[in-house]
Enzyme design. Structure first.
Site: not given
Ligand code: OXD
Ligand code: MN
Length: 605
Positions: A68, A209-211, A218, A238, A260, A262, A265-266, A285, A375, A377, A408, A505, A507
């Protein structure tokens, strides 16, 4: 009527961009196969090993088009004060003029694809229809995974009455006979990711690309939707959405906002280290949240797929994501093994002796550059995820009991703390963020990039109005019906730069405390910054976390907080007069409480 409006718009944009042909996408399997065949035939995509990665493809972007581009992302609201200090503002007329010049003839020699798509479950009152016009087939095949795309979306147009127009061009017209690069794009200074929030319109030029290019994500589901949500009384955030079930089989839904990179997804796919506790995924997301008839907040995931960061994903760190990408997945900017499988830094096992890197060059472990782009994906359907929650497609959405925020922070912020009320929770969201520098001892109290609710790059209007909107949401319902807000920080370190908390795990131990707080059964102690778990309230069964480490994780250090409050105040000043007073009041209240505690200790000694 609506179909007519759509046809008029498509025709108008086609005469502007001048593609050789216009193709309406129906979203069918046969169409997708045709597109993928075309992409592999032209060399733009590589088909991966049919048994190792069935129906998977890899793409490699131009090195100038890998992420992005926040500097080239614009909010064109009529008034500058409606874009605020965190956005790049442009007057709409000027923005349009600039972009009309760029779009003029931008699709020459190419096809314009018309992509009807739905954000949110098909028959949900919360869903929205978008129509993206693009000259990138890569975008088409990705949008098919990320959104509910095709005829079924178009069929809902009469019911929804309206759609969000999204115009996209990679900005690389072709003269007759001119060869098409594998990843065409415009140079950085000609990239424009533009939003017209008042008009609910997106114009994106120059990036594939992406976003920047998958405009449902986004651009629509956050920047434009956040403005619609503000106007209409709901929230576009978000946030991941997860379902957590306890050993008795009772469940709750949590939403969580993290900047982003942090681990959203995990967390959304967490494999519990506590027997009997289970996490299932609704989204990783974006969450659209609104109040239901009973005054509770309900969330839908407007997306239908994951556009996840590949780097660092492994069977060890996120087995569910790894299983999700075993088939029917698009990979972008990963490395390719000699037997046509994927590879990236942080995947399980040692690097192979030879790879093709993301620039399509030979790579051996002695090469100094990474094989996969940081980055890089994967694009994969949510239905590929083995821990998808059955409610993921529920048109009503799911009731949210807790909202988690975090970032973080190697110091200052404890493992978890609970807000005392909604306003305090909004304060927590407003101050969240990550430390910019890789933490070394000398930079442990380094600069924090504040990122309110992880929305800084995604609020389609003024950040102060956005925070006011969060506060206003509470006025529409009873306090007891609102989710409770928690600040979590998995990233606290000791003075030797060692992470104090195992994360991943484990967490679940924090999620369990939150679950039990909501049930009214978990212990907490009151501090100037909110409620913290007592040492014994965090379940440490099956893991070796020393008392000293847990105590450090749950420390609220008054000196560190003095600096923190000063730094938050500084950030608040940058927001200006639109910052709600209620948030400054919370800041002052916390400050006063620290002073009280210090005073009491003084008296006691
Ligand atoms: C971000 C994403 O950048 O989800 O937040 O790709
Ligand atoms: Mn995101």
């Amino acid at each position: 009527m609506h179909a007519k409006k759509l046809t008029i718009w498509v025709n108008k944009m086609a005469s502007l961009c001048q593609p050789d042909r216009v193709v309406w996408c129906d979203g069918s399997d046969a169409e997708n196969e045709r597109f993928l065949n075309e992409l592999t035939a032209t060399g733009k995509a590589i088909a991966l090993h049919p048994e190792k990665r069935p129906r998977c493809h890899a793409f490699f972007s131009d090195p100038s088009d890998v992420a992005r581009v926040e500097d080239r992302t614009f909010i064109a609201s009529k008034k500058e004060s409606d874009a605020g200090p965190t956005n790049n503002w442009q007057p709409p007329r000027k923005m349009k003029k600039t972009m009309l010049k760029l779009f003029k003839g931008s699709m020459k020699g190419r096809t314009m694809y018309v992509i009807p798509f739905m954000m949110g479950p098909f028959d949900s009152p919360l869903s929205k229809i978008g129509i993206q016009l693009t000259d990138s087939l890569y975008v088409v095949v990705n949008m098919r995974i990320m959104t509910r795309m095709g005829q079924q979306a178009l069929d809902r147009l009469p019911a929804k009455k309206t759609f969000i127009p999204c115009l996209h061009s990679i900005g690389h017209p072709l003269a007759p006979g001119e060869p098409d690069p594998l990843w065409p794009a415009a140079p950085i200074e000609r990239k424009y990711i533009s939003h017209f929030p008042e008009k609910r319109l997106i114009w994106s030029y120059g990036s594939g690309y992406g976003g920047n290019a998958l405009l449902g994500k986004k651009c629509l589901a956050l920047r434009i939707a956040s403005k619609m949500a503000k106007d209409e009384g709901w929230m576009a955030e978000h946030m991941l959405i997860l379902k957590i079930t306890n050993p008795e089989g009772r469940h709750k839904f949590f939403a969580a906002a993290f900047p982003s990179a942090c681990g959203k997804t995990n967390l959304a796919m967490l494999v519990s280290k506590l027997p009997g506790w289970k996490v299932e995924t609704i989204g990783d997301d974006i969450a659209w949240i609104s109040l239901d008839q009973e005054g509770r907040m309900r969330a839908i995931n407007p997306e239908k797929g994951f556009f996840g960061v590949a780097k660092g994903t492994s069977y060890a760190s996120n087995p569910s994501a790894m299983r999700a990408v075993e088939k029917d997945t698009i990979f972008t900017n990963v490395a390719i093994t000699d037997d046509m499988d994927v590879w990236w830094e942080g995947i399980d096992g040692k690097p192979p002796a030879h790879l093709m890197d993301w620039k399509r060059a030979d790579w051996t472990p002695d090469k100094e550059t990474p094989a996969a782009h940081p980055n890089s994906r994967f694009t994969t359907a949510i239905t590929n995820c083995p821990v998808i929650a059955p409610e993921w497609d529920d048109p009503e959405g799911v009731p949210i009991s807790a909202i988690l925020v975090g970032g973080r922070r190697p110091s200052t912020i404890p493992l978890v703390h609970e807000s005392v009320d909604w306003t305090h929770g909004v304060f927590m969201g407003s101050m969240m963020g990550s430390e910019v520098t890789a933490a070394t001892i000398s930079t442990m109290l380094g600069i924090v990039r504040r990122d309110p609710f992880a929305m800084l790059p995604f609020i389609g209007y003024h950040v102060g109005d956005y925070l006011a909107h969060w506060l206003e949401m509470a006025e529409k319902t009873e306090a007891s019906k609102l989710p409770r807000i928690y600040y979590v920080n998995w990233f606290r370190k000791d003075e030797h730069n060692r992470f104090l908390w195992p994360g991943f795990g484990d967490n679940i131990r924090v999620l369990k405390w939150i679950f039990e707080r909501l049930d009214g059964t978990a212990e907490a102690k009151e501090t100037p910054i909110g409620y913290l778990p007592t040492r014994n309230a965090i379940d440490r069964s099956g893991v070796n976390i020393k008392n000293a480490d847990l105590d450090a994780l749950l420390t609220v250090d008054p000196a560190e907080w003095q600096d923190e409050l000063k730094s938050i105040n500084h950030f608040y000043e940058s927001i200006g007069e639109k910052l709600p007073d209620a948030l400054t009041d919370v800041l002052k209240h916390i400050q006063a409480q620290f002073e009280d505690v210090a005073g009491n200790q003084g008296e006691g000694s």
